[in-house]
Design a protein around this motif. Structure first.
Motif, mmCIF file in Angstrom:
data_model
loop_
_atom_site.group_PDB
_atom_site.id
_atom_site.type_symbol
_atom_site.label_atom_id
_atom_site.label_comp_id
_atom_site.label_asym_id
_atom_site.label_seq_id
_atom_site.Cartn_x
_atom_site.Cartn_y
_atom_site.Cartn_z
ATOM 1 N N ALA A 66 14.994 -76.831 -7.466
ATOM 2 C CA ALA A 66 16.362 -77.627 -8.294
ATOM 3 C C ALA A 66 16.891 -76.819 -9.126
ATOM 4 O O ALA A 66 17.922 -76.451 -9.303
ATOM 5 C CB ALA A 66 16.140 -79.007 -8.702
ATOM 6 N N GLN A 67 15.830 -76.236 -10.071
ATOM 7 C CA GLN A 67 16.340 -75.297 -11.297
ATOM 8 C C GLN A 67 16.936 -73.914 -10.719
ATOM 9 O O GLN A 67 17.695 -73.422 -11.409
ATOM 10 C CB GLN A 67 14.982 -75.198 -12.066
ATOM 11 N N LEU A 68 16.351 -73.577 -9.565
ATOM 12 C CA LEU A 68 16.747 -72.220 -9.139
ATOM 13 C C LEU A 68 18.423 -72.232 -8.947
ATOM 14 O O LEU A 68 18.995 -71.367 -8.752
ATOM 15 C CB LEU A 68 16.088 -71.844 -7.873
ATOM 16 N N THR A 69 18.732 -73.602 -8.387
ATOM 17 C CA THR A 69 20.353 -73.871 -8.229
ATOM 18 C C THR A 69 21.083 -73.491 -9.693
ATOM 19 O O THR A 69 22.254 -73.329 -9.631
ATOM 20 C CB THR A 69 20.659 -74.973 -7.836
ATOM 21 N N ARG A 70 20.538 -73.540 -10.693
ATOM 22 C CA ARG A 70 21.039 -73.234 -11.943
ATOM 23 C C ARG A 70 20.935 -71.838 -12.612
ATOM 24 O O ARG A 70 21.614 -71.413 -13.574
ATOM 25 C CB ARG A 70 20.360 -74.210 -13.180
ATOM 26 N N LEU A 71 20.304 -71.122 -11.911
ATOM 27 C CA LEU A 71 19.855 -70.013 -12.585
ATOM 28 C C LEU A 71 21.021 -68.951 -12.727
ATOM 29 O O LEU A 71 20.983 -68.565 -13.696
ATOM 30 C CB LEU A 71 18.684 -68.966 -11.473
ATOM 31 N N GLU A 72 21.837 -68.882 -11.741
ATOM 32 C CA GLU A 72 23.063 -67.743 -11.962
ATOM 33 C C GLU A 72 23.926 -68.202 -13.277
ATOM 34 O O GLU A 72 24.332 -67.222 -13.957
ATOM 35 C CB GLU A 72 23.840 -67.598 -10.643
ATOM 36 N N GLU A 73 24.189 -69.522 -13.326
ATOM 37 C CA GLU A 73 24.797 -69.866 -14.358
ATOM 38 C C GLU A 73 24.074 -69.699 -15.582
ATOM 39 O O GLU A 73 24.817 -69.022 -16.689
ATOM 40 C CB GLU A 73 25.213 -71.405 -14.486
ATOM 41 N N ILE A 74 23.072 -69.865 -15.759
ATOM 42 C CA ILE A 74 22.065 -69.467 -16.972
ATOM 43 C C ILE A 74 22.012 -68.072 -17.326
ATOM 44 O O ILE A 74 22.540 -67.591 -18.337
ATOM 45 C CB ILE A 74 20.598 -70.018 -16.597
ATOM 46 N N ALA A 75 21.926 -67.295 -16.193
ATOM 47 C CA ALA A 75 21.578 -65.847 -16.466
ATOM 48 C C ALA A 75 22.933 -65.319 -16.832
ATOM 49 O O ALA A 75 23.010 -64.390 -17.908
ATOM 50 C CB ALA A 75 20.943 -65.053 -15.138
ATOM 51 N N SER A 76 24.103 -65.498 -16.191
ATOM 52 C CA SER A 76 25.299 -64.895 -16.611
ATOM 53 C C SER A 76 25.862 -65.156 -17.935
ATOM 54 O O SER A 76 26.344 -64.390 -18.528
ATOM 55 C CB SER A 76 26.340 -65.121 -15.324
ATOM 56 N N LYS A 77 25.510 -66.554 -18.172
ATOM 57 C CA LYS A 77 26.051 -66.667 -19.648
ATOM 58 C C LYS A 77 25.316 -66.054 -20.898
ATOM 59 O O LYS A 77 25.769 -65.491 -21.934
ATOM 60 C CB LYS A 77 26.007 -68.145 -19.881
ATOM 61 N N ARG A 78 24.009 -66.091 -20.606
ATOM 62 C CA ARG A 78 23.119 -65.354 -21.516
ATOM 63 C C ARG A 78 23.470 -63.722 -21.631
ATOM 64 O O ARG A 78 23.248 -63.165 -22.772
ATOM 65 C CB ARG A 78 21.344 -65.254 -21.190
ATOM 66 N N VAL A 79 23.801 -63.315 -20.390
ATOM 67 C CA VAL A 79 24.195 -61.820 -20.248
ATOM 68 C C VAL A 79 25.254 -61.575 -21.041
ATOM 69 O O VAL A 79 25.492 -60.590 -22.067
ATOM 70 C CB VAL A 79 24.511 -61.266 -18.820
ATOM 71 N N LYS A 80 26.255 -62.202 -21.116
ATOM 72 C CA LYS A 80 27.522 -62.095 -21.559
ATOM 73 C C LYS A 80 27.159 -62.445 -23.130
ATOM 74 O O LYS A 80 27.817 -61.653 -24.113
ATOM 75 C CB LYS A 80 28.479 -63.051 -21.188
ATOM 76 N N LEU A 81 26.601 -63.220 -23.540
ATOM 77 C CA LEU A 81 26.184 -63.496 -24.922
ATOM 78 C C LEU A 81 25.559 -62.400 -25.526
ATOM 79 O O LEU A 81 25.744 -61.784 -26.818
ATOM 80 C CB LEU A 81 25.639 -64.785 -25.378
ATOM 81 N N GLY A 82 24.213 -61.955 -25.094
ATOM 82 C CA GLY A 82 23.531 -61.015 -25.437
ATOM 83 C C GLY A 82 24.167 -59.749 -25.781
ATOM 84 O O GLY A 82 24.351 -59.001 -26.731
ATOM 85 N N ASN A 83 25.150 -59.337 -24.674
ATOM 86 C CA ASN A 83 25.978 -58.027 -24.519
ATOM 87 C C ASN A 83 26.840 -57.895 -25.770
ATOM 88 O O ASN A 83 27.391 -57.460 -26.297
ATOM 89 C CB ASN A 83 26.543 -57.869 -23.398
ATOM 90 N N LEU A 84 27.383 -59.325 -26.007
ATOM 91 C CA LEU A 84 28.550 -59.479 -27.105
ATOM 92 C C LEU A 84 27.908 -59.202 -28.381
ATOM 93 O O LEU A 84 28.340 -58.523 -29.071
ATOM 94 C CB LEU A 84 29.205 -60.751 -26.890
ATOM 95 N N LEU A 85 26.544 -59.834 -28.438
ATOM 96 C CA LEU A 85 26.028 -59.475 -29.773
ATOM 97 C C LEU A 85 25.821 -57.947 -30.239
ATOM 98 O O LEU A 85 26.109 -57.324 -31.266
ATOM 99 C CB LEU A 85 24.685 -60.271 -29.845
ATOM 100 N N THR A 86 25.242 -57.340 -28.887
ATOM 101 C CA THR A 86 25.024 -55.850 -29.203
ATOM 102 C C THR A 86 26.433 -55.280 -29.541
ATOM 103 O O THR A 86 26.542 -54.385 -30.497
ATOM 104 C CB THR A 86 24.665 -55.123 -27.887
ATOM 105 N N GLU A 87 27.458 -55.513 -28.809
ATOM 106 C CA GLU A 87 28.681 -54.756 -29.167
ATOM 107 C C GLU A 87 29.102 -55.116 -30.768
ATOM 108 O O GLU A 87 29.682 -54.132 -31.373
ATOM 109 C CB GLU A 87 29.758 -55.641 -28.158
ATOM 110 N N LYS A 88 28.906 -56.344 -31.256
ATOM 111 C CA LYS A 88 29.372 -56.568 -32.628
ATOM 112 C C LYS A 88 28.631 -56.197 -33.615
ATOM 113 O O LYS A 88 28.999 -55.874 -34.745
ATOM 114 C CB LYS A 88 29.710 -57.887 -32.685
ATOM 115 N N ILE A 89 27.307 -55.983 -33.382
ATOM 116 C CA ILE A 89 26.599 -55.307 -34.301
ATOM 117 C C ILE A 89 26.034 -53.987 -34.354
ATOM 118 O O ILE A 89 25.311 -53.344 -35.266
ATOM 119 C CB ILE A 89 24.846 -56.094 -34.683
#
Length: 445
Positions: free
Chosen positions: A291-314
């Motif tokens: 069941a958790q694997l049905t959530r994976l893409e949403e979780i991963a894509s959000k973390r990708v966006k947030l982590g890359n945003l932090l890199t961009e800004k610092i």
């Protein structure tokens, strides 16, 4: 002001007196500069306004999808993994994430790596090259096979294996490389695969922190000979504890089930041809994980966006080295880590971290306490009841008291962890970046 900064303040009368007499000493120069910085943006630790003004509340990690799978599981006649509907569903969904032919569910990420090491035929005295900055679970399977972990140094800002140093560490006893995609940042897999192929070595991917990561567009776990994942509670997806090991290699794939299930082949009746332990996963665990694997893409894509945003800004801040991710890779940020350049700052890491915490940032200085080879069990070579049989028998000359990985050691002395979760917002991460920028500019040398 923080007591630890030792800045001496002078009155206006004294300042005029000293200045008129040409006696303003060099020791007060920093004091004359610091107020100007503080007047623009005083640190929260010194009484200024916090940079982080919003908070993000944690969201439930499980709910209806997991409840449905558990409900279906309770209607079954068995909770055993072999032939179990939940295990089959988990394997099916795992292949959608990591498309490999052979898949074995197991009890942990540590078990997944041990299964891979055993299936690869690693034995007494064999050497396996890996990173010194990782969970000890990466090397437990090596040691239990009576093999020898060999530690190679890391990239300064990727925190992953440096291919050049991996190649330097190869000896006639080397049998495998374990590439750890630390924090969900893919290793340089093309370089490591070329090294492995050139020296006829087995390449194992430790993907414990890298659910949903991609290397040059390819799913992590599909490049090496083995893919090892963790479902421990802190990972992107979880069933409390558990793991999955996969392989697309015809030599090793058929062996995964045996080495995860006491050495027996459940596809046929017969004797035990290999010796192995019991690393089985039960059906209730598989139900939650599927069941958790049905959530994976949403979780991963959000973390990708947030982590890359932090890199961009610092990026470009004084004294700060952002987390380095190749532009063609997908890092999924189990957490985010950046480093300090101490020579460019007027503070140490502890002061920097305290200042960030005062700004409202959930942050931690360092990662593991020391490189694995620095842990007492390695320094004392005391893996089995205080002994290391293969060293006593002369099968290895490894002496961990003499091992040094300078970059890895420097990373642990200068790194700072920022926690990233999928429930965080871009606005929050932007304020996190503002806090880092505020502190970095304040302490810039």
């Amino acid at each position: 002001m923080s007591k630890g900064r030792n800045i001496k303040w002078v009155s206006r009368r004294d300042f005029v007196k000293y200045a008129s007499g040409g006696l303003l000493a060099t020791s007060t120069l920093m004091a004359s500069k610091a107020p100007a910085v503080q007047s623009r943006s005083p640190l929260a630790i010194d009484g200024g306004e916090k940079a982080i003004k919003i908070s993000c509340r944690a969201e439930p990690r499980w709910g209806e999808p997991e409840l449905k799978q558990l409900s279906d599981m309770l209607k079954q006649g068995t909770l055993f993994y072999w032939g179990g509907p939940q295990t089959e569903l988990l394997i099916q969904r795992f292949r959608e994430v990591c498309p490999v032919e052979y898949v074995q569910t197991c009890s942990s990420g540590t078990a997944a790596i041990h299964i891979a090491v055993a299936a690869a035929g690693i034995g007494p005295g064999d050497e396996v090259i890996t990173t010194p900055i990782t969970d000890i679970g990466t090397v437990i399977g090596i040691l239990y096979q009576q093999a020898v972990p060999v530690f190679a140094d890391l990239g300064a800002a990727t925190y992953n294996l440096a291919p050049a140093d991996v190649e330097r560490k190869i000896t006639p006893k080397t049998k495998a490389i374990i590439a750890v995609h630390l924090m969900g940042n893919p290793c340089n897999m093309d370089a490591l695969k070329k090294i492995a192929d050139r020296h006829n070595l087995i390449l194992i991917e430790d993907c414990a922190q890298a659910w949903g990561a991609k290397y040059r567009g390819r799913p992590i776990g599909t490049i090496g000979h083995f893919a090892c994942f963790s479902l421990q509670n802190s990972k992107h997806v979880t069933c409390g504890d558990g793991g999955v090991v996969g392989s697309g290699d015809q030599r090793f794939g058929p062996l995964l089930q045996k080495f995860g299930d006491k050495g027996g082949d459940r596809r046929k009746w017969g004797g035990h041809e290999v010796f192995a332990t019991n690393y089985r996963m039960s059906e209730p665990q598989a139900a939650v994980a599927a069941a958790q694997l049905t959530r994976l893409e949403e979780i991963a894509s959000k973390r990708v966006k947030l982590g890359n945003l932090l890199t961009e800004k610092i990026s470009g801040l004084p004294g700060v080295i952002p987390h380095e991710v190749h532009p063609d890779d997908r890092a999924v940020y189990w957490f985010y880590m950046f480093r300090l350049r101490p020579a460019e700052l007027r503070c140490n890491r502890s002061q920097f971290v305290r200042a960030l915490a005062a700004e409202g940032l959930s942050v931690s200085g360092g990662y593991i306490a020391k490189p694995l080879y620095g842990e007492p069990i390695f320094q004392n070579h005391s893996f089995f009841a205080g002994r290391w049989p293969i060293k006593e028998m002369g099968l290895t000359g490894m002496d961990y008291t003499k091992v040094k990985c300078p970059e890895a050691e420097a990373i642990l002395q200068t790194c700072i962890r920022v926690f990233i979760y999928e429930y965080m917002t871009e606005e929050y991460i932007s304020q996190v970046a503002e806090a880092i920028a505020k502190v970095a500019r304040h302490y810039a040398a």
